[in-house]
Design a protein around this motif. Sequence first.
Motif, PDB file in Angstrom:
ATOM      1  N   UNK A  48       0.833  -1.199   0.000  1.00  0.00           N
ATOM      2  CA  UNK A  48       0.000   0.000   0.000  1.00  0.00           C
ATOM      3  C   UNK A  48       0.871   1.253   0.000  1.00  0.00           C
ATOM      4  N   UNK A  49       1.792   1.298   0.951  1.00  0.00           N
ATOM      5  CA  UNK A  49       2.647   2.470   1.083  1.00  0.00           C
ATOM      6  C   UNK A  49       3.845   2.111   1.947  1.00  0.00           C
ATOM      7  N   UNK A  50       4.935   2.835   1.749  1.00  0.00           N
ATOM      8  CA  UNK A  50       6.072   2.638   2.635  1.00  0.00           C
ATOM      9  C   UNK A  50       6.783   3.965   2.861  1.00  0.00           C
ATOM     10  N   UNK A  51       7.515   4.032   3.939  1.00  0.00           N
ATOM     11  CA  UNK A  51       8.173   5.276   4.322  1.00  0.00           C
ATOM     12  C   UNK A  51       9.545   4.979   4.885  1.00  0.00           C
ATOM     13  N   UNK A  52      10.523   5.775   4.456  1.00  0.00           N
ATOM     14  CA  UNK A  52      11.842   5.701   5.067  1.00  0.00           C
ATOM     15  C   UNK A  52      11.753   6.402   6.407  1.00  0.00           C
ATOM     16  N   UNK A  53      11.952   5.663   7.476  1.00  0.00           N
ATOM     17  CA  UNK A  53      11.709   6.258   8.783  1.00  0.00           C
ATOM     18  C   UNK A  53      12.681   7.401   9.056  1.00  0.00           C
ATOM     19  N   UNK A  54      13.892   7.321   8.512  1.00  0.00           N
ATOM     20  CA  UNK A  54      14.899   8.343   8.814  1.00  0.00           C
ATOM     21  C   UNK A  54      14.539   9.706   8.247  1.00  0.00           C
ATOM     22  N   UNK A  55      14.024   9.743   7.011  1.00  0.00           N
ATOM     23  CA  UNK A  55      13.777  11.051   6.394  1.00  0.00           C
ATOM     24  C   UNK A  55      12.342  11.282   5.956  1.00  0.00           C
ATOM     25  N   UNK A  56      11.496  10.296   6.137  1.00  0.00           N
ATOM     26  CA  UNK A  56      10.082  10.482   5.845  1.00  0.00           C
ATOM     27  C   UNK A  56       9.685  10.368   4.386  1.00  0.00           C
ATOM     28  N   UNK A  57      10.609   9.978   3.507  1.00  0.00           N
ATOM     29  CA  UNK A  57      10.251   9.845   2.099  1.00  0.00           C
ATOM     30  C   UNK A  57       9.323   8.653   1.926  1.00  0.00           C
ATOM     31  N   UNK A  58       8.272   8.879   1.142  1.00  0.00           N
ATOM     32  CA  UNK A  58       7.193   7.896   1.058  1.00  0.00           C
ATOM     33  C   UNK A  58       6.908   7.479  -0.374  1.00  0.00           C
ATOM     34  N   UNK A  59       6.346   6.293  -0.516  1.00  0.00           N
ATOM     35  CA  UNK A  59       5.883   5.785  -1.801  1.00  0.00           C
ATOM     36  C   UNK A  59       4.505   5.160  -1.620  1.00  0.00           C
ATOM     37  N   UNK A  60       3.718   5.165  -2.697  1.00  0.00           N
ATOM     38  CA  UNK A  60       2.346   4.683  -2.623  1.00  0.00           C
ATOM     39  C   UNK A  60       2.001   3.798  -3.810  1.00  0.00           C
ATOM     40  N   UNK A  61       1.105   2.855  -3.572  1.00  0.00           N
ATOM     41  CA  UNK A  61       0.512   2.118  -4.673  1.00  0.00           C
ATOM     42  C   UNK A  61      -0.405   3.057  -5.447  1.00  0.00           C
ATOM     43  N   UNK A  62      -0.529   2.825  -6.753  1.00  0.00           N
ATOM     44  CA  UNK A  62      -1.371   3.696  -7.571  1.00  0.00           C
ATOM     45  C   UNK A  62      -2.815   3.703  -7.073  1.00  0.00           C
ATOM     46  N   UNK A  63      -3.259   2.587  -6.544  1.00  0.00           N
ATOM     47  CA  UNK A  63      -4.658   2.458  -6.125  1.00  0.00           C
ATOM     48  C   UNK A  63      -5.018   3.343  -4.934  1.00  0.00           C
ATOM     49  N   UNK A  64      -4.010   3.841  -4.213  1.00  0.00           N
ATOM     50  CA  UNK A  64      -4.302   4.647  -3.028  1.00  0.00           C
ATOM     51  C   UNK A  64      -3.751   6.062  -3.112  1.00  0.00           C
ATOM     52  N   UNK A  65      -3.025   6.370  -4.182  1.00  0.00           N
ATOM     53  CA  UNK A  65      -2.449   7.714  -4.318  1.00  0.00           C
ATOM     54  C   UNK A  65      -3.539   8.772  -4.282  1.00  0.00           C
ATOM     55  N   UNK A  66      -3.303   9.812  -3.506  1.00  0.00           N
ATOM     56  CA  UNK A  66      -4.277  10.887  -3.381  1.00  0.00           C
ATOM     57  C   UNK A  66      -5.327  10.631  -2.317  1.00  0.00           C
ATOM     58  N   UNK A  67      -5.411   9.403  -1.809  1.00  0.00           N
ATOM     59  CA  UNK A  67      -6.399   9.084  -0.767  1.00  0.00           C
ATOM     60  C   UNK A  67      -5.728   8.720   0.557  1.00  0.00           C
ATOM     61  N   UNK A  68      -4.595   8.055   0.482  1.00  0.00           N
ATOM     62  CA  UNK A  68      -3.888   7.599   1.690  1.00  0.00           C
ATOM     63  C   UNK A  68      -2.626   8.428   1.880  1.00  0.00           C
ATOM     64  N   UNK A  69      -2.280   8.661   3.142  1.00  0.00           N
ATOM     65  CA  UNK A  69      -1.053   9.364   3.479  1.00  0.00           C
ATOM     66  C   UNK A  69      -0.331   8.627   4.592  1.00  0.00           C
TER      67      UNK A  69
END
Length: 125
Positions: A48-69
């Motif tokens: 669904x999504x993942x985040x680099x805990x050190x700097x907060x950079x995030x990635x999202x699946x296309x199915x949730x982009x714009x809806x999930x943070x």
Amino acid sequence: QVQLVESGGDFVQPGGSLRLSCAASGFTVDYYTVGWFRQAPGKSREGVSCIRFSNGRANYADSVKGRFTISRDKAKNTVYLQMNSLKPDDTAVYSCAISGIVNDHLLSPYDMDFWGKGTLVTVSS
């Protein structure tokens, strides 16, 4: 003892919102990527999504982009998944996991080293 504990799953109507939490303990989260994954009945687990805990950079699946943070609170060693505009297709068990892989891509379930037990999200009218 390494632990990942998810919370926040619930029953919600379409269009509603939920915030999931993943509380980490027993290790230094800064060195890891934390991901949220989901598995719906009869389907394989998906990222669904993942985040680099050190700097907060995030990635999202296309199915949730714009809806999930996805976000993290360093002081609490916790990662959140804010889910808005929920759809019935979002119904699944949501799990968080950690990986020592740190890059700019959405990680696959096979990349993850340790998992929490999951929390159920049901979206239905």
